[in-house]
Design a protein around this motif. Structure first.
Motif, mmCIF file in Angstrom:
data_model
loop_
_atom_site.group_PDB
_atom_site.id
_atom_site.type_symbol
_atom_site.label_atom_id
_atom_site.label_comp_id
_atom_site.label_asym_id
_atom_site.label_seq_id
_atom_site.Cartn_x
_atom_site.Cartn_y
_atom_site.Cartn_z
ATOM 1 N N LYS A 1 0.830 -1.202 0.000
ATOM 2 C CA LYS A 1 0.000 0.000 0.000
ATOM 3 C C LYS A 1 0.866 1.254 0.000
ATOM 4 O O LYS A 1 0.612 2.204 -0.758
ATOM 5 N N LEU A 2 1.908 1.267 0.850
ATOM 6 C CA LEU A 2 2.801 2.424 0.908
ATOM 7 C C LEU A 2 3.546 2.597 -0.410
ATOM 8 O O LEU A 2 3.727 3.724 -0.891
ATOM 9 N N TYR A 3 3.987 1.490 -0.999
ATOM 10 C CA TYR A 3 4.684 1.538 -2.289
ATOM 11 C C TYR A 3 3.817 2.246 -3.323
ATOM 12 O O TYR A 3 4.280 3.152 -4.029
ATOM 13 N N GLN A 4 2.552 1.850 -3.423
ATOM 14 C CA GLN A 4 1.661 2.452 -4.411
ATOM 15 C C GLN A 4 1.420 3.933 -4.131
ATOM 16 O O GLN A 4 1.385 4.749 -5.050
ATOM 17 N N GLU A 5 1.254 4.272 -2.847
ATOM 18 C CA GLU A 5 1.024 5.677 -2.490
ATOM 19 C C GLU A 5 2.205 6.551 -2.907
ATOM 20 O O GLU A 5 2.027 7.629 -3.485
ATOM 21 N N LEU A 6 3.415 6.087 -2.606
ATOM 22 C CA LEU A 6 4.605 6.872 -2.949
ATOM 23 C C LEU A 6 4.804 6.934 -4.462
ATOM 24 O O LEU A 6 5.218 7.971 -5.000
ATOM 25 N N TYR A 7 4.512 5.841 -5.137
ATOM 26 C CA TYR A 7 4.648 5.815 -6.595
ATOM 27 C C TYR A 7 3.749 6.861 -7.237
ATOM 28 O O TYR A 7 4.173 7.624 -8.114
ATOM 29 N N HIS A 8 2.506 6.928 -6.793
ATOM 30 C CA HIS A 8 1.552 7.874 -7.375
ATOM 31 C C HIS A 8 1.863 9.320 -6.986
ATOM 32 O O HIS A 8 1.379 10.252 -7.635
ATOM 33 N N LYS A 9 2.664 9.511 -5.949
ATOM 34 C CA LYS A 9 3.096 10.863 -5.564
ATOM 35 C C LYS A 9 4.351 11.291 -6.321
ATOM 36 O O LYS A 9 4.834 12.406 -6.146
ATOM 37 N N GLU B 1 10.516 8.324 -6.190
ATOM 38 C CA GLU B 1 11.274 7.186 -6.694
ATOM 39 C C GLU B 1 11.696 6.284 -5.529
ATOM 40 O O GLU B 1 12.215 6.774 -4.520
ATOM 41 N N LEU B 2 11.476 4.986 -5.648
ATOM 42 C CA LEU B 2 11.884 4.018 -4.631
ATOM 43 C C LEU B 2 12.927 3.087 -5.217
ATOM 44 O O LEU B 2 12.757 2.563 -6.315
ATOM 45 N N VAL B 3 14.018 2.903 -4.468
ATOM 46 C CA VAL B 3 15.112 2.036 -4.916
ATOM 47 C C VAL B 3 15.366 0.984 -3.843
ATOM 48 O O VAL B 3 15.520 1.313 -2.663
ATOM 49 N N PRO C 1 16.227 -4.924 -7.159
ATOM 50 C CA PRO C 1 16.071 -3.855 -8.156
ATOM 51 C C PRO C 1 14.924 -4.088 -9.127
ATOM 52 O O PRO C 1 14.466 -3.139 -9.767
ATOM 53 N N HIS C 2 14.436 -5.330 -9.213
ATOM 54 C CA HIS C 2 13.348 -5.613 -10.153
ATOM 55 C C HIS C 2 12.024 -4.982 -9.737
ATOM 56 O O HIS C 2 11.091 -4.918 -10.534
ATOM 57 N N ILE C 3 11.942 -4.478 -8.465
ATOM 58 C CA ILE C 3 10.717 -3.797 -8.046
ATOM 59 C C ILE C 3 10.953 -2.305 -7.799
ATOM 60 O O ILE C 3 10.105 -1.639 -7.209
ATOM 61 N N ASN C 4 12.082 -1.778 -8.223
ATOM 62 C CA ASN C 4 12.276 -0.331 -8.157
ATOM 63 C C ASN C 4 11.139 0.368 -8.908
ATOM 64 O O ASN C 4 10.622 -0.171 -9.900
ATOM 65 N N THR C 5 10.744 1.544 -8.458
ATOM 66 C CA THR C 5 9.646 2.237 -9.130
ATOM 67 C C THR C 5 9.985 2.553 -10.588
ATOM 68 O O THR C 5 9.092 2.595 -11.435
ATOM 69 N N ALA C 6 11.259 2.750 -10.899
ATOM 70 C CA ALA C 6 11.655 3.015 -12.283
ATOM 71 C C ALA C 6 11.351 1.801 -13.156
ATOM 72 O O ALA C 6 10.882 1.937 -14.296
ATOM 73 N N THR C 7 11.607 0.607 -12.618
ATOM 74 C CA THR C 7 11.311 -0.625 -13.347
ATOM 75 C C THR C 7 9.805 -0.795 -13.510
ATOM 76 O O THR C 7 9.308 -1.172 -14.576
ATOM 77 N N TYR C 8 9.075 -0.531 -12.433
ATOM 78 C CA TYR C 8 7.620 -0.633 -12.441
ATOM 79 C C TYR C 8 7.019 0.359 -13.445
ATOM 80 O O TYR C 8 6.136 0.009 -14.237
ATOM 81 N N LYS C 9 7.514 1.584 -13.410
ATOM 82 C CA LYS C 9 7.026 2.621 -14.313
ATOM 83 C C LYS C 9 7.278 2.240 -15.764
ATOM 84 O O LYS C 9 6.414 2.434 -16.631
ATOM 85 N N ASN C 10 8.437 1.684 -16.020
ATOM 86 C CA ASN C 10 8.776 1.271 -17.381
ATOM 87 C C ASN C 10 7.825 0.184 -17.872
ATOM 88 O O ASN C 10 7.403 0.179 -19.029
#
Length: 228
Positions: free
Chosen positions: A77-85, A88-90, A95-104
């Motif tokens: 839940k926190l991951y999604q909240e920060l992503y939508h704000k 960037e999470l590293v 690294p396969h769940i970094n927000t940059a990877t998710y966004k891509n």
């Protein structure tokens, strides 16, 4: 702005290892340290402060996903909240769940063609998004499972020792071994608020694993030593 978040849950752990790992990849990151003994995000004072401070475009670096949360539901839940704000999470170890990877993964949608095959392409896009989300959820679930397994192994170890006739804990009326006092006092100096740390009295004695009476005895002795 880059922030590195390092957390330990017991006094025996070394927070410097996490800090070293973060600074190796992000040497300019501002390090936030946390001494915490639970699993719920809401109780982490330094993390709460950091979450209120970060803004869109900032980056938070964790040594591993378990440092962000060891509770799967809250962590996801926190991951999604920060992503939508736009934060960037590293995760250095995942690294396969970094927000940059998710966004891509979310942005690399297959383009519609305007033909009858679009319903197939839309299904593929939805599958890719669901797969990316599932990878993130699985990472947090694995972190939670590791904590549960550790607690179970500890419980089983204590029970095995008890069945074998070993004394578990300190016997009533027994005196503490003097050689244990020095490291306990050192940890009190390091973690207790009265000596510049982050923890109140109860949090300190629970973290170190000593009784309330022993804590105050050691604390009094420390103050006497400092006054000399």
């Amino acid at each position: 702005m880059e922030y590195g978040y390092a957390r330990i849950s017991t006094a025996k752990q070394n927070i410097e290892r996490q800090i070293r790992n973060i600074q190796l990849s992000y040497p300019n990151a501002h390090i936030v340290k946390e001494i915490f003994t639970g699993t719920k995000i809401q109780s982490r004072k330094e993390l709460d402060k950091l979450l209120k401070l970060v803004k869109e475009g900032d980056t938070i670096i964790f040594d591993s996903v378990s440092r962000m949360s060891r509770n799967a539901e809250e962590g996801f839940k926190l991951y999604q909240e920060l992503y939508h704000k736009g934060i960037e999470l590293v995760f250095l170890k995942e690294p396969h769940i970094n927000t940059a990877t998710y966004k891509n993964a979310l942005e690399s949608n297959i383009q519609m063609t305007g033909t009858n095959v679009d319903f197939i392409l839309e299904g593929i896009n939805q599958y890719l998004m669901a797969l990316a989300k599932e990878q993130i959820r699985l990472a947090f679930e694995q972190a939670e499972k590791e904590v549960q397994d550790l607690h179970q192994r500890t419980k089983e170890g204590i029970e095995t020792a008890r069945l074998n006739g070993k004394q578990i804990g300190q016997k009533k009326g027994a005196r503490l071994i003097v050689k244990k006092a020095a490291p306990a006092k050192e940890q009190i100096r390091k973690y207790n608020k009265d000596f510049g740390g982050q923890l109140n009295n109860q949090e300190t004695w629970e973290l170190i694993g000593i009784s309330k009476m022993t804590f105050y005895k050691y604390k009094r002795e420390i103050m006497e030593e400092m006054a000399e």
